[in-house]
Motif scaffolding. Sequence first.
Motif, short mmCIF file in Angstrom:
data_model
loop_
_atom_site.label_atom_id
_atom_site.label_comp_id
_atom_site.label_asym_id
_atom_site.label_seq_id
_atom_site.Cartn_x
_atom_site.Cartn_y
_atom_site.Cartn_z
N ALA A 1 43.50 43.21 32.95
CA ALA A 1 42.28 43.13 33.76
C ALA A 1 42.33 41.97 34.74
CB ALA A 1 41.06 43.02 32.85
N ALA A 2 42.97 40.87 34.36
CA ALA A 2 43.01 39.70 35.23
C ALA A 2 43.73 40.00 36.54
CB ALA A 2 43.68 38.53 34.52
N ILE A 3 44.83 40.74 36.46
CA ILE A 3 45.57 41.11 37.67
C ILE A 3 44.71 42.01 38.55
CG2 ILE A 3 47.49 42.49 38.56
CD1 ILE A 3 49.24 41.38 36.40
N PHE A 4 44.07 43.00 37.94
CA PHE A 4 43.26 43.94 38.70
C PHE A 4 42.08 43.23 39.36
CE2 PHE A 4 40.19 47.57 39.00
CZ PHE A 4 40.95 48.36 39.86
N GLU A 5 41.45 42.32 38.63
CA GLU A 5 40.34 41.58 39.20
C GLU A 5 40.82 40.71 40.37
OE1 GLU A 5 36.48 39.07 37.51
OE2 GLU A 5 38.05 39.78 36.15
N GLY A 6 42.05 40.19 40.25
CA GLY A 6 42.63 39.41 41.34
C GLY A 6 42.84 40.24 42.59
N TRP A 7 43.21 41.51 42.41
CA TRP A 7 43.39 42.40 43.57
C TRP A 7 42.07 42.63 44.29
CZ3 TRP A 7 46.74 46.71 40.83
CH2 TRP A 7 48.00 46.17 40.54
N ILE A 8 40.98 42.77 43.53
CA ILE A 8 39.67 42.96 44.15
C ILE A 8 39.33 41.76 45.02
CG2 ILE A 8 37.20 43.32 43.74
CD1 ILE A 8 37.98 44.54 41.00
N SER A 9 39.60 40.57 44.50
CA SER A 9 39.32 39.35 45.26
C SER A 9 40.22 39.22 46.48
CB SER A 9 39.51 38.12 44.35
OG SER A 9 38.60 38.15 43.27
N LYS A 10 41.48 39.56 46.33
CA LYS A 10 42.45 39.36 47.41
C LYS A 10 42.30 40.39 48.52
CE LYS A 10 47.40 38.88 48.38
NZ LYS A 10 48.76 38.77 47.77
N TYR A 11 42.17 41.66 48.15
CA TYR A 11 42.18 42.74 49.14
C TYR A 11 40.79 43.25 49.52
CZ TYR A 11 47.18 42.86 48.07
OH TYR A 11 48.51 42.52 47.90
N GLY A 12 39.80 42.99 48.67
CA GLY A 12 38.44 43.46 48.94
C GLY A 12 38.12 44.75 48.21
N ASN A 13 36.85 44.92 47.85
CA ASN A 13 36.51 46.11 47.06
C ASN A 13 36.47 47.39 47.87
OD1 ASN A 13 34.11 45.80 48.44
ND2 ASN A 13 32.85 45.38 46.64
N ASP A 14 36.69 47.28 49.18
CA ASP A 14 36.83 48.50 49.99
C ASP A 14 38.26 49.02 49.95
OD1 ASP A 14 37.64 46.17 51.40
OD2 ASP A 14 37.49 47.24 53.31
N LYS A 15 39.18 48.22 49.44
CA LYS A 15 40.60 48.60 49.37
C LYS A 15 41.05 49.02 47.97
CE LYS A 15 41.73 47.46 53.67
NZ LYS A 15 42.23 48.46 54.64
N ILE A 16 40.30 48.61 46.97
CA ILE A 16 40.71 48.85 45.59
C ILE A 16 39.76 49.86 44.93
CG2 ILE A 16 41.15 47.80 43.34
CD1 ILE A 16 43.05 46.86 45.54
N ILE A 17 40.35 50.91 44.36
CA ILE A 17 39.60 51.96 43.66
C ILE A 17 39.89 51.85 42.16
CG2 ILE A 17 39.21 54.44 43.43
CD1 ILE A 17 40.33 54.79 46.25
N LEU A 18 38.84 51.95 41.37
CA LEU A 18 39.02 52.01 39.92
C LEU A 18 39.31 53.44 39.51
CD1 LEU A 18 38.80 50.62 37.11
CD2 LEU A 18 36.39 51.32 37.11
N GLY A 19 40.41 53.65 38.84
CA GLY A 19 40.73 54.96 38.29
C GLY A 19 40.23 55.06 36.87
N ALA A 20 39.19 55.87 36.66
CA ALA A 20 38.60 56.04 35.33
C ALA A 20 38.90 57.45 34.86
CB ALA A 20 37.10 55.78 35.38
N ASP A 21 40.01 57.60 34.17
CA ASP A 21 40.46 58.91 33.69
C ASP A 21 39.98 59.11 32.27
OD1 ASP A 21 41.80 59.27 36.12
OD2 ASP A 21 43.55 58.22 35.37
N ALA A 22 39.19 60.16 32.06
CA ALA A 22 38.50 60.34 30.79
C ALA A 22 39.10 61.46 29.96
CB ALA A 22 37.02 60.62 31.04
N LYS A 23 39.33 61.16 28.70
CA LYS A 23 39.78 62.16 27.73
C LYS A 23 38.84 62.07 26.53
CE LYS A 23 43.90 63.92 25.39
NZ LYS A 23 45.35 63.71 25.16
N ASP A 24 38.05 63.11 26.32
CA ASP A 24 37.05 63.10 25.25
C ASP A 24 36.12 61.90 25.37
OD1 ASP A 24 38.17 65.43 24.13
OD2 ASP A 24 39.65 64.24 23.03
N GLY A 25 35.76 61.55 26.61
CA GLY A 25 34.83 60.46 26.84
C GLY A 25 35.43 59.08 26.78
#
Length: 262
Positions: free
Chosen positions: A110-134
């Motif tokens: 999570a720390a790396i991903f959060e760093g990407w949001i800060s570095k590139y902006g939340n318009d550039k980073i998409i969260l992939g939420a892939d659900a299997k049985d919720g």
Amino acid sequence: MRIIPAIDIIDGKCVRLSQGDYNQKTIYNEDPLEVAKEFEANGIKHLHLVDLDGAKSSHVVNWKVLERIAVQTGLQVDFGGGVKTDEDIKVVFESGAKQVTGGSIAVKDAAIFEGWISKYGNDKIILGADAKDGRIATHGWLESSELEVVEFIKEWNKKGIEYVICTDIAKDGMLAGTSNELYEEILGLNKLRDNNIAKPSFDGLTSKDEIPAFAGIKLIASGGVAVVDDLYRLREMDCEGAIVGKAFYEGRITFKQLREFV
């Protein structure tokens, strides 16, 4: 609502899986660039490009496919699959992606991903939420976690994520309709914020003061789109975008229908 065709890549070829099963693979074109050009010629402006080899091997593999599409079309490409390190995301953006989707990395580091949001902006980073049985699935849907999908999205929303691609794996590639109940629950976070009303179903929130922590979620629905009516329903639900894969390739949705929809 944006219409976003999907091109999934294995061995440099355009394929589709059923329910994320690598053993249920159909090859639709040897050259993904040809497919991308056809989308663009019919008025499509966005593309969801997934490196399935990368997702399986935990590092970006098919960045050259991305580069060819980015150079030879005007499509706005979001890229996912195997983006796990700072070097991976650098290569992907340098290869022409406009946005990058991270799923497994948001779970495993999570720390790396959060760093990407800060570095590139939340318009550039998409969260992939892939659900299997919720629950959230990772590594090309080959591994499952104990993370509940709506809670997962809510926590990342608090950290600045706005764009979310949510795929119900059971629906993906099955042409059996979209996971509307799940999407309504996710979009309920927006209604909770906008109305400033606390509802017990959201982790027992009882104080108005807690509600403004939620930013707007731009939900991109993925998996199960079978007919154009599915798209109308998703738009009525206020989805920001819809990813369409097999319905295009199997001729269930035509470009004429899409033009009428838009």
